[in-house]
Design an enzyme around this catalytic site. Sequence first.
Site, PDB file in Angstrom:
ATOM      1  N   ASN A  46       0.878  -1.231   0.039  1.00 37.82           N
ATOM      2  CA  ASN A  46      -0.002  -0.097  -0.097  1.00 37.82           C
ATOM      3  C   ASN A  46       0.691   1.383   0.136  1.00 37.82           C
ATOM      4  OD1 ASN A  46       0.678   0.591   2.729  1.00 37.82           O
ATOM      5  ND2 ASN A  46      -0.694  -1.183   3.086  1.00 37.82           N
ATOM      6  N   ASP A  48      -4.297  -6.090   4.548  1.00 37.80           N
ATOM      7  CA  ASP A  48      -4.900  -7.091   5.107  1.00 37.80           C
ATOM      8  C   ASP A  48      -4.915  -8.412   4.542  1.00 37.80           C
ATOM      9  OD1 ASP A  48      -6.573  -5.190   6.776  1.00 37.80           O
ATOM     10  OD2 ASP A  48      -7.000  -4.181   4.869  1.00 37.80           O
ATOM     11  N   ASP A  93      -4.627 -10.111  12.344  1.00 35.64           N
ATOM     12  CA  ASP A  93      -4.502  -8.826  12.738  1.00 35.64           C
ATOM     13  C   ASP A  93      -3.804  -8.822  13.901  1.00 35.64           C
ATOM     14  OD1 ASP A  93      -6.796  -6.288  12.518  1.00 35.64           O
ATOM     15  OD2 ASP A  93      -5.458  -6.395  14.684  1.00 35.64           O
ATOM     16  N   ILE A  94      -2.501  -7.981  13.824  1.00 35.18           N
ATOM     17  CA  ILE A  94      -1.400  -7.760  14.655  1.00 35.18           C
ATOM     18  C   ILE A  94      -2.211  -7.453  16.198  1.00 35.18           C
ATOM     19  CG2 ILE A  94       0.791  -6.957  14.994  1.00 35.18           C
ATOM     20  CD1 ILE A  94       1.068  -7.073  12.112  1.00 35.18           C
ATOM     21  N   LYS A 117     -10.801  -4.403  18.414  1.00 35.75           N
ATOM     22  CA  LYS A 117      -9.702  -5.385  18.212  1.00 35.75           C
ATOM     23  C   LYS A 117      -8.637  -5.223  19.431  1.00 35.75           C
ATOM     24  CE  LYS A 117      -8.414  -3.263  13.999  1.00 35.75           C
ATOM     25  NZ  LYS A 117      -7.408  -3.678  12.936  1.00 35.75           N
TER      26      LYS A 117
HETATM   27  O1  C5P Z   1      -9.056  -2.537  10.499  1.00 34.84           O
HETATM   28  P1  C5P Z   1      -7.929  -1.585  10.226  1.00 34.84           P
HETATM   29  O2  C5P Z   1      -6.861  -1.919   9.201  1.00 34.84           O
HETATM   30  O3  C5P Z   1      -8.374  -0.013   9.843  1.00 34.84           O
HETATM   31  O4  C5P Z   1      -7.116  -1.086  11.485  1.00 34.84           O
HETATM   32  C1  C5P Z   1      -6.090  -0.258  11.584  1.00 34.84           C
HETATM   33  C2  C5P Z   1      -5.517  -0.540  12.911  1.00 34.84           C
HETATM   34  O5  C5P Z   1      -5.043  -1.766  12.988  1.00 34.84           O
HETATM   35  C3  C5P Z   1      -4.000  -0.078  12.610  1.00 34.84           C
HETATM   36  O6  C5P Z   1      -3.475   0.330  14.137  1.00 34.84           O
HETATM   37  C4  C5P Z   1      -3.002  -0.991  12.141  1.00 34.84           C
HETATM   38  O7  C5P Z   1      -1.692  -1.013  12.376  1.00 34.84           O
HETATM   39  C5  C5P Z   1      -3.548  -2.533  12.917  1.00 34.84           C
HETATM   40  N1  C5P Z   1      -3.661  -3.654  12.130  1.00 34.84           N
HETATM   41  C6  C5P Z   1      -2.880  -4.778  12.692  1.00 34.84           C
HETATM   42  N2  C5P Z   1      -2.949  -5.847  11.855  1.00 34.84           N
HETATM   43  C7  C5P Z   1      -3.586  -5.667  10.689  1.00 34.84           C
HETATM   44  C8  C5P Z   1      -4.486  -4.659  10.035  1.00 34.84           C
HETATM   45  C9  C5P Z   1      -4.385  -3.559  10.791  1.00 34.84           C
HETATM   46  O8  C5P Z   1      -2.457  -4.646  13.610  1.00 34.84           O
HETATM   47  N3  C5P Z   1      -3.731  -6.814   9.903  1.00 34.84           N
END
Ligand code: C5P
Length: 401
Positions: free
Chosen positions: A210, A281, A308-309, A344
């Site tokens: 991205n 994602d 999702d980290i 989250k």
């Molecule tokens: O759901 P979204 O991608 O908008 O959320 C953004 C937040 O979640 C950011 O803090 C990003 O670093 C974290 N994130 C994550 N792992 C992912 C996607 C987003 O930790 N796979």
Amino acid sequence: MDPLAGKKILLLIGGSIAAYKTPELIRLLRGCGAELRVALSSHAADFVAPLALQAVSGQPVRQSLFSPVEEAAMDHIALARWADAVLYAPISASGLARLAQGLADDLPSTIVLASRAPLFLAPAMNTAMWENTATQRNVRQLRDDAVTFFGPESGDLACGETGAGRLLELIEVVDQLRLALAPKPWAGWNVLVTAGPTWEAWDPVRGLSNRSSGRQGYALAQAAAERGARVTLVSGPNALTCPTGVERIEVESAQEMLAVCQGIVQTARIDLLLANAAVADHRPAKTSAEKQSKGELPEQLFLLANPDIVHRLHDDPQRPRYILAFAAETHNDEERAVAKLRAKGADFAVVNDLRSGAMGGTENAAVLFCADRRWELPRSNKLDLARALLHHLATCLHGRN
Ligand code: C5P
């Protein structure tokens, strides 16, 4: 705000060829909002014109210890008292010897002895002079006296040799001074920052990513380190330089980023996670170790969802004490964005205004949600925004540590 803004910096310049660089050093420090006064040793004036120093500092420059004219303007004792910090850059081997012995036989050494302000030395000299037993003995003595050294570094020297003794890069001198002088509300905090995009390889040359530049995450790491935190930066691919005082671990994919972050939270107690990375994602379902030719490329690319980290670190038994997550949205979606980040596992949320050109750009505007408070972070460069964010966060967490 830059921690150097409004700081009174007394720059002492010694008799080293590197003195020719000091007009630029003054320009950089003034660019940070610092107030500058300059004093030279008599030999320094052989390497840099006092008039040039006066022009860039906007102040009269002191050159001699007992000049009736200069003493009338501001006597050297008053100058020593005026300073919040004394930066002696460059300092020569004889300058170090004078300070180590506590002599006061030229203008810089007299000012140093008369000042109670913290002292920072940036040596510059020939390698043999730097490595000489006498110089190293003086350096040890000064370190024992709680004096801070910036460099020197190794590299090409004006004398034609290559080795230790080179004046630290000017920008590094400024960064180190900023680190030393900034207030330290985050001292004792272990902060983990994720930054940048992730790269989800499909084959060795193709992949998904991205437009994140990583600048906001790097700025957060720098601002946290400036304010005393011990910072680990886990960074996706970008061309940025690691901020001074920060430990960086470079990763490529979301899965790698997660594994490295899990390793960190499980070995060190993380007090605060600043999850700024724009994690992809999805990743390609099938990858190839060889570059695929055009004919081999599938018509459709199948994707798998990445972990999702933030979510995974929140669920870890060793979870970070506080988690701040970021969402890039428009203002209208603020409430939904905060709810999504809280779902989250984030304790605090920052909603970026995408209309500010934040993604990939040099500026950002955002809103910070901390406990039941909401702070607008107006459009500014990413470092100033990071400093403002950490300032508000420190206010918010005060009493909760
Ligand atoms: O759901 P979204 O991608 O908008 O959320 C953004 C937040 O979640 C950011 O803090 C990003 O670093 C974290 N994130 C994550 N792992 C992912 C996607 C987003 O930790 N796979």
